[in-house]
Design a protein around this motif. Structure first.
Motif, mmCIF file in Angstrom:
data_model
loop_
_atom_site.group_PDB
_atom_site.id
_atom_site.type_symbol
_atom_site.label_atom_id
_atom_site.label_comp_id
_atom_site.label_asym_id
_atom_site.label_seq_id
_atom_site.Cartn_x
_atom_site.Cartn_y
_atom_site.Cartn_z
ATOM 1 N N GLY A 24 0.812 -1.206 0.000
ATOM 2 C CA GLY A 24 0.000 0.000 0.000
ATOM 3 C C GLY A 24 0.837 1.244 0.000
ATOM 4 O O GLY A 24 0.524 2.233 -0.654
ATOM 5 N N ARG A 29 -0.861 6.736 -5.324
ATOM 6 C CA ARG A 29 -2.031 6.976 -6.151
ATOM 7 C C ARG A 29 -1.707 7.911 -7.306
ATOM 8 O O ARG A 29 -2.540 8.138 -8.161
ATOM 9 C CB ARG A 29 -3.147 7.581 -5.293
ATOM 10 N N ASN A 201 -1.314 3.367 6.271
ATOM 11 C CA ASN A 201 -2.403 2.875 5.435
ATOM 12 C C ASN A 201 -3.353 2.010 6.236
ATOM 13 O O ASN A 201 -2.995 1.456 7.272
ATOM 14 C CB ASN A 201 -1.847 2.080 4.250
ATOM 15 N N SER A 203 -7.769 1.220 7.335
ATOM 16 C CA SER A 203 -8.996 1.900 7.727
ATOM 17 C C SER A 203 -8.855 2.655 9.040
ATOM 18 O O SER A 203 -9.627 3.567 9.314
ATOM 19 C CB SER A 203 -10.132 0.886 7.840
ATOM 20 N N TYR A 241 -0.257 11.264 -1.241
ATOM 21 C CA TYR A 241 -0.940 10.291 -2.097
ATOM 22 C C TYR A 241 -0.674 8.850 -1.653
ATOM 23 O O TYR A 241 -1.362 7.926 -2.076
ATOM 24 C CB TYR A 241 -0.489 10.461 -3.546
ATOM 25 N N ASP A 242 0.336 8.660 -0.808
ATOM 26 C CA ASP A 242 0.730 7.315 -0.395
ATOM 27 C C ASP A 242 0.063 6.854 0.894
ATOM 28 O O ASP A 242 0.225 5.706 1.292
ATOM 29 C CB ASP A 242 2.256 7.255 -0.184
ATOM 30 N N ASP A 244 -3.208 6.930 4.018
ATOM 31 C CA ASP A 244 -4.661 6.998 4.231
ATOM 32 C C ASP A 244 -5.043 7.865 5.415
ATOM 33 O O ASP A 244 -6.201 8.262 5.530
ATOM 34 C CB ASP A 244 -5.233 5.586 4.450
ATOM 35 N N TRP A 245 -4.110 8.137 6.326
ATOM 36 C CA TRP A 245 -4.455 8.911 7.514
ATOM 37 C C TRP A 245 -3.208 9.566 8.097
ATOM 38 O O TRP A 245 -2.089 9.130 7.867
ATOM 39 C CB TRP A 245 -5.127 8.046 8.593
ATOM 40 N N TYR A 261 -8.493 11.468 8.200
ATOM 41 C CA TYR A 261 -8.327 10.636 7.012
ATOM 42 C C TYR A 261 -7.910 11.492 5.814
ATOM 43 O O TYR A 261 -8.332 12.645 5.670
ATOM 44 C CB TYR A 261 -9.618 9.897 6.682
ATOM 45 N N LYS A 264 -8.935 9.889 -1.077
ATOM 46 C CA LYS A 264 -8.237 9.248 -2.197
ATOM 47 C C LYS A 264 -8.285 10.080 -3.472
ATOM 48 O O LYS A 264 -7.576 9.787 -4.429
ATOM 49 C CB LYS A 264 -8.844 7.862 -2.452
#
Length: 699
Positions: A24, A29, A201, A203, A241-242, A244-245, A261, A264
């Motif tokens: 991840g 992205r 990365n 949730s 971009y790499d 998630d939080w 968060y 994306k």
């Protein structure tokens, strides 16, 4: 986490988890390198103009691979809104931070990457073209036109930090560019023992993340913040971009204090050095470098930390300075020995007139006070430039700490010396008084380097320092321990651990920043009597979804606690006496689960400046969620061991000792100098109502 919940990430093998997470992180992205939205290639009309132009943001452009032969007599970057490039345009200075009165004429380039900031508040939507233009002969050497409807990348505003623990809160966080986060109005009590800005990365924030340096570039655990605006930059090649939080995370205890968060669908500017903002913390706080390079010289009285940052070096000096005293450090005038003559040094001091740090680039052309032509002189007095720039500075516990940056290259061949990154070189240092001009005056023989000192500026982890805590003559004295006895109803709430005065010096155990407050005392030693019943009103939190505020209370023979997080074989090593039950399938669960009440800091942690616990309590305020406390009734059996501990079911190291005694036993006084005299020691335990002692425990 309930007893039946699987461990984090289920039963996946650890290596497999790491592979997923690493995949991840590596799968950005947005493809790299990313320079922004393409405007187009420069069209060449003369002088070998070449380059590709990108829109970095609405007021900045990036020219990739720029070429120009440099022979135009009066050439500049030029922008305008006329149909074609014309004299009616506006000059765009390059470089932006020129020292002369007028912008410099464009020099020769063969394959340069150039960042241009549009002047006078102009935006890309205000112009139609970018040109390399000769003003003297009104000639266009090359140009590119702005595509109609161009939509450049823009910063992205995110929500505030989720408020989970330690008073963490903020304003709306902005992603300024692919590497830079702006966090306004940041509040955090600073009591987490191993807390960092943290990205990763998945949730939810997890241990599989990456530390992010604070606003000073330091990877020291986070200090407290009181509504400050800060800017942090992702390390290495990592971009927004790499991940998630972004979180504030305690590494040692694996706890999330709060997070936000990262969407994306980001479309923020690339990180090309264009982001320059001034925050409320820019020049006010401790700035020890993120690097681990540190050396002590001058009989360990001067501490030097350094880190290479591109074509500059950032240096931190720390020492005990008297008022109107300076510390100086730089490259020796001769290799292999400490030579002042010909040296290139930076003089740093605290300017008491304005209560702020100062640094100045000095040249030593003669071993005498500066007369404006020669001597130990600031470069600026000799017609040169001051290449040293203050980054930050502070004074604390008698230690003055100043961080500055200077170029690696010798910008002035006579006055400056190059900082080498491929091998060690000789350096010198000194302490001395300031004169009436606030310039360096003569120092004594004992206050300068007398032997050759070699420093490798290119090193990665050259650290032989004792650390700032030792330099500051140790920490504050711990508070005296507390004893609670003769009371049958007790409240159990959460509160701060008291830093270096509280939980850890009393127990000898590490703390993750919070601890139990029993009857609003920080981890008192409790005395109970066999055969009697005691009621604990527990307010440790009932929200199982927020581990930072879920602290069921239980009593065990374990000095560590954390029964619920232990594996089954580890659980069997503990004896539990209250607060834990088992369901029909044999799984344990906590029973003392009530609303959450916490003593929180009114500002930041004041433990270091509070001489007594009573003073410290004046800096705290009680905050309680709606709901009711859990009621835990415990009848002490006759076979109960003499020593137990009250603990947290879900976390280690929040509680302390329970002494179990027989009926009629005298209350022991661990210190002969305790405030109760020998006659009062005859008082029966049974006759005491409540006793709170200030004492020093001898173990």
């Amino acid at each position: 986490m309930t007893p039946r919940d699987p461990p984090p990430y289920g039963a996946l093998p650890y290596v497999f988890i790491l592979l997923i997470l690493n995949a991840g992180l590596s799968a950005s992205r947005r493809p790299e390198p990313y320079y922004g939205r393409v405007i187009g290639r420069l069209t060449q009309y003369a002088h070998g103009i070449r380059g590709t132009v990108y829109a970095v943001d609405e007021s900045t452009v990036f020219v990739r691979g720029f070429a120009y032969d440099g022979t135009g007599p009066d050439a500049y970057f030029w922008v305008g809104d006329t149909p074609q490039p014309s004299p009616e345009g506006t000059l765009v200075p390059y470089p932006e931070d020129y020292a002369s009165r007028d912008p410099p004429v464009l020099s020769a380039h063969t394959n340069s990457d150039i960042l241009l900031r549009l002047p006078a508040g102009k935006r890309l939507r205000d112009i139609k073209w970018i040109s390399v233009w000769c003003r003297r002969f009104t000639v266009n050497f090359g140009d590119v036109f702005i595509p109609p409807g161009l939509d450049p990348p823009r910063p992205r505003v995110l929500p505030e930090f989720k408020r989970l623990a330690h008073g963490l809160r903020s304003g709306n966080i902005s992603v300024l560019d692919a590497k830079t986060f702006y966090i306004p109005n940041l509040h955090y009590d600073g009591a987490g023992p191993d807390a960092y800005f943290w990205v990763g990365n998945g949730s939810e924030p997890s241990p599989f993340g990456t530390k992010v340096p604070n606003e000073m570039g330091s990877l020291n655990p986070l200090r407290g913040y009181q509504g400050e605006d800060i800017e942090i930059v992702l390390p290495g090649k990592l971009t927004a971009y790499d991940v998630d939080w972004l979180a504030v995370w305690c590494v040692e205890y694996r706890h999330n204090f709060g997070h936000v968060y990262i969407p994306k669908d980001l479309d923020v500017p690339p990180a090309l050095g264009q982001t320059k903002i001034t925050t409320s913390s820019t020049t006010s706080q401790t700035p020890f470098s993120a690097a681990n390079n540190c050396k002590e010289i001058l009989d360990k009285r001067l501490q030097i930390r350094w880190e290479i940052q591109g074509d500059h070096v950032q240096i931190t000096l720390a020492a005990r300075l008297r008022k109107e005293q300076y510390m100086a450090f730089g490259v020796s005038g001769a290799e292999g020995r400490p030579a002042m003559l010909g040296a290139d040094v930076v003089v740093a001091f605290w300017d008491s007139r304005f209560n702020q740090p100062r640094v100045a680039d000095y040249t030593i052309s003669h071993l005498a006070q500066c007369d404006g032509e020669r001597g130990v002189c600031p470069d600026t007095r000799l017609g040169g430039s001051n290449d040293a720039v203050v980054v930050s500075g502070h004074q604390k516990s008698g230690v003055t700490t100043i961080t500055y940056r200077r170029p690696l290259a010798a910008t002035e061949s006579v006055k400056d010396k190059e900082i080498l990154t491929t091998r060690s070189q000789s350096v010198i240092a000194a302490f001395g008084p300031l004169n009436s001009r606030y310039e360096a005056n003569a120092h004594s023989f004992m206050d300068t380097t007398r032997n050759d000192v070699q420093l490798d500026f290119g090193a990665q982890s050259d650290n032989s320092c004792i650390g700032l805590a030792e330099l500051e003559e140790g920490g504050p004295a711990p508070w005296a321990a507390r004893v609670l006895a003769g009371v049958s109803t007790l409240t159990a709430r959460i509160g701060p651990a008291g830093g270096r005065r509280g939980y850890t010096p009393v127990t000898g155990h590490p703390s993750w920043g919070i601890a139990w407050y029993i009857n609003d005392l920080l981890i008192p030693e409790i005395y109970v009597e066999r055969g009697k019943t005691y009621t604990f009103l527990v307010e440790g939190g009932d929200d199982r979804t927020n581990p930072a505020k879920f602290h069921p209370f239980y009593i065990s023979d374990s000095s560590e606690g954390g029964f619920g997080q232990k594996k089954e074989e580890e659980q069997r090593k503990q004896r539990v006496f209250a607060g834990v039950a088992y369901d029909n399938e044999g799984y344990p669960y906590p029973t003392a689960v009530g609303r959450y009440c916490e003593w929180t800091h009114k500002t930041v942690d004041q433990s270091a400046t509070s001489d007594t616990f009573e003073q410290y309590m004046q800096t705290l305020q009680l905050e309680c969620n709606e709901g009711e406390p859990a009621v835990l009734n415990w009848t002490v059996a006759h076979e109960t061991p003499d020593l137990l501990y009250y603990q947290c079911y879900t976390h280690n190291n929040l509680g302390w000792k329970i002494h179990v005694v027989d009926p009629g036993t005298l209350v022991p006084l661990p210190d002969k100098s305790a405030i109760i005299n020998s006659a009062k020691q005859l008082t029966s335990f049974a006759s005491l109502v409540i006793l709170t002692l200030t004492l020093t425990l001898h173990r």
